[in-house]
Write an enzyme that holds these catalytic residues in place. Structure first.
Site, mmCIF file in Angstrom:
data_model
loop_
_atom_site.group_PDB
_atom_site.id
_atom_site.type_symbol
_atom_site.label_atom_id
_atom_site.label_comp_id
_atom_site.label_asym_id
_atom_site.label_seq_id
_atom_site.Cartn_x
_atom_site.Cartn_y
_atom_site.Cartn_z
ATOM 1 N NE ARG A 17 16.889 31.522 29.012
ATOM 2 C CZ ARG A 17 16.341 30.355 29.086
ATOM 3 N NH1 ARG A 17 16.610 29.880 30.795
ATOM 4 N NH2 ARG A 17 16.183 28.859 28.960
ATOM 5 C CE LYS A 350 58.896 36.295 10.279
ATOM 6 N NZ LYS A 350 58.639 36.151 9.371
#
Length: 456
Positions: A17, A350
């Site tokens: 389902r 970064k």
């Protein structure tokens, strides 16, 4: 001496389902697979061995759970819950106890499981719940003394039994000796042609075993997932619990229904979280942190009195106290922002450290850099850290001033109190207290005529 404890997790269902190619237990809730929730909970209690019964998509399930120490047992035919536990008998010790859990019932708590084990003093304990609407669920039938007599399924219940509001969760703690005794005796002589795990309750009652029952603190702990609607409903229940706990701890949410936590959040006093904020992984917030709308915060530590402006992405970053970030900033892994530093709009950082009181205010990229204290980095500055093959370091020492639109070509060092002129391309080290230019000389052509369009 503690009783040895095993866990048997039934995880063989396909989840038709769900309308998904993924096995049901790999569907995600709060950012991680359903089965991972169960396994993580088991790791917080004193479990000696964990057996996972798998079926559909077994290779995918095993790969996804490779970080856990598990014993895998295949259920090649789906013949009911009793059969699923029975196939694990060869791997199950003869002594000790076992918790029987489900890979698609993800939110049973460690406290509930510990209480369930403690309740098993005569051979079997089970998790039950009293609900307002028990329709379709197995009822717990008790005698006049309150002892459990049987589990009665909806289709088999008479009118009086249908009025019973105590239902079976399917979660048990059973002595291994009883599992080895009862499971081989299970029969599939029923309308479904399946081996029901509930039949072991009937056998225990027949043997005069007093079965203990406890209830979980929260109803959602026994809720299973069979379709997308149930998954979404359970997600909301779990988010509500996480938000509630943070509110109790003193966090203020502008709208508790519009924040998602996909991991864990711990917070100090007087923290404010605006709408549409998503926390992922392990996040730690200090006192007086103010988080505005639309932020995504992953595996981050944010110090006291920080202000996170709208629509930032903070990923595996460590942020000191009194830091201002954003809006629209992106802090990538291994970013460290020291106390009272500032990262402004459309800045990406970064694998870099920004020193105390330093500022990167506008439209800049800082990668693989170490920046000292009280440095000013102007708008549009780029650390050129990648030559197509290797990444190199940029070092900017204390009180340096980097003019707008400068490109710092790594590896390069900028000295203490050095100044880099706007628009410069810096390819060599700059000494302390020096001014560096790296741009073409400006020229001017007077009375310049722009080109005009030709007539056609």
């Amino acid at each position: 001496m503690d009783t040895p404890l095993s866990v048997i997790i039934l995880a063989a269902g396909k989840g038709t389902r769900m309308q998904s190619a993924k096995p049901k237990v790999l569907q995600t809730l709060a950012g991680k697979p359903l089965l991972s929730h169960v396994l993580d909970t088991c790791q917080t209690i004193n479990v000696d061995s964990t057996i996972v019964v798998y079926g559909f998509g077994g290779e995918h399930v095993q790969k996804a759970m490779s970080a856990y120490e598990l014993t895998w047992v295949a259920q090649t035919e789906q013949l009911g819950t009793g059969h699923a536990v029975k196939v694990a008998l060869d791997k199950l010790p003869k002594d000790g106890q076992s918790l029987i859990l489900y890979g698609d019932v993800p939110l049973v708590s460690a406290d509930t499981l510990a209480a369930l084990q403690a309740a098993n003093t005569h051979g079997m304990s089970m998790l039950t719940l009293r609900v307002d609407d028990p329709f379709g669920l197995g009822r717990i039938k008790r005698d006049k003394a309150g002892n459990i007599e049987a589990i009665v399924e909806q289709k088999d219940a008479d009118e009086a039994e249908q009025q019973i509001t105590e239902i079976n969760s399917g979660i048990y703690c059973v002595d291994n000796a009883l599992l080895h005794k009862y499971l081989p005796k299970l029969s599939n002589n029923n309308a479904q042609g399946e081996y029901y795990l509930t039949d072991i309750v009937k056998m225990a009652v027949a043997d005069g075993i007093a079965i203990a029952a406890i209830e979980p603190e929260h109803a959602f702990e026994i809720e299973g997932v069979n379709n997308r609607q149930q998954l979404a409903s359970l997600e909301r229940s779990w988010q509500g619990k996480l938000i509630h706990d943070l509110q109790v701890a003193g966090v203020q949410f502008a709208d508790p229904t519009r924040v998602d936590i996909r991991g864990s959040v711990s917070a100090g006093q007087d923290v404010f979280v605006d709408v549409n904020v998503v926390f992922e992984g392990d996040c730690i917030l200090g006192d007086n942190v103010y988080i505005e709308a639309g932020n995504v915060i992953k595996h981050a530590r944010i110090g006291n009195a920080c202000h996170i402006k709208p629509h930032c992405v903070i990923d595996h970053a460590n942020i000191g106290a009194g830091v201002d970030i954003g809006p629209f900033a992106h802090l990538r892994p291994d970013t460290v922002l020291s106390d009272n530093s500032k990262v402004g709009n459309f800045v990406e950082i970064k694998k870099s450290t920004l020193g105390t009181g330093s500022k990167v205010n506008h439209l800049s990229y800082i990668g693989d850099a170490t920046i000292g204290a009280e440095v000013n980095v102007g708008a549009g500055v780029i650390t050129c850290n990648y030559d197509g093959v290797n990444k190199s370091q940029t070092v900017i020492k204390d009180k340096a001033f980097i003019g707008s639109n400068a490109s710092l070509v790594a590896p390069v060092n900028i000295g203490d109190t050095a100044t880099v002129a706007a628009g410069s391309v810096i390819t060599k080290d700059v000494d302390d207290n020096a001014l560096a230019f790296g741009r073409a000389r400006q020229t001017q052509k007077d009375n310049f005529q722009r080109p005009s369009k030709k007539n056609t």
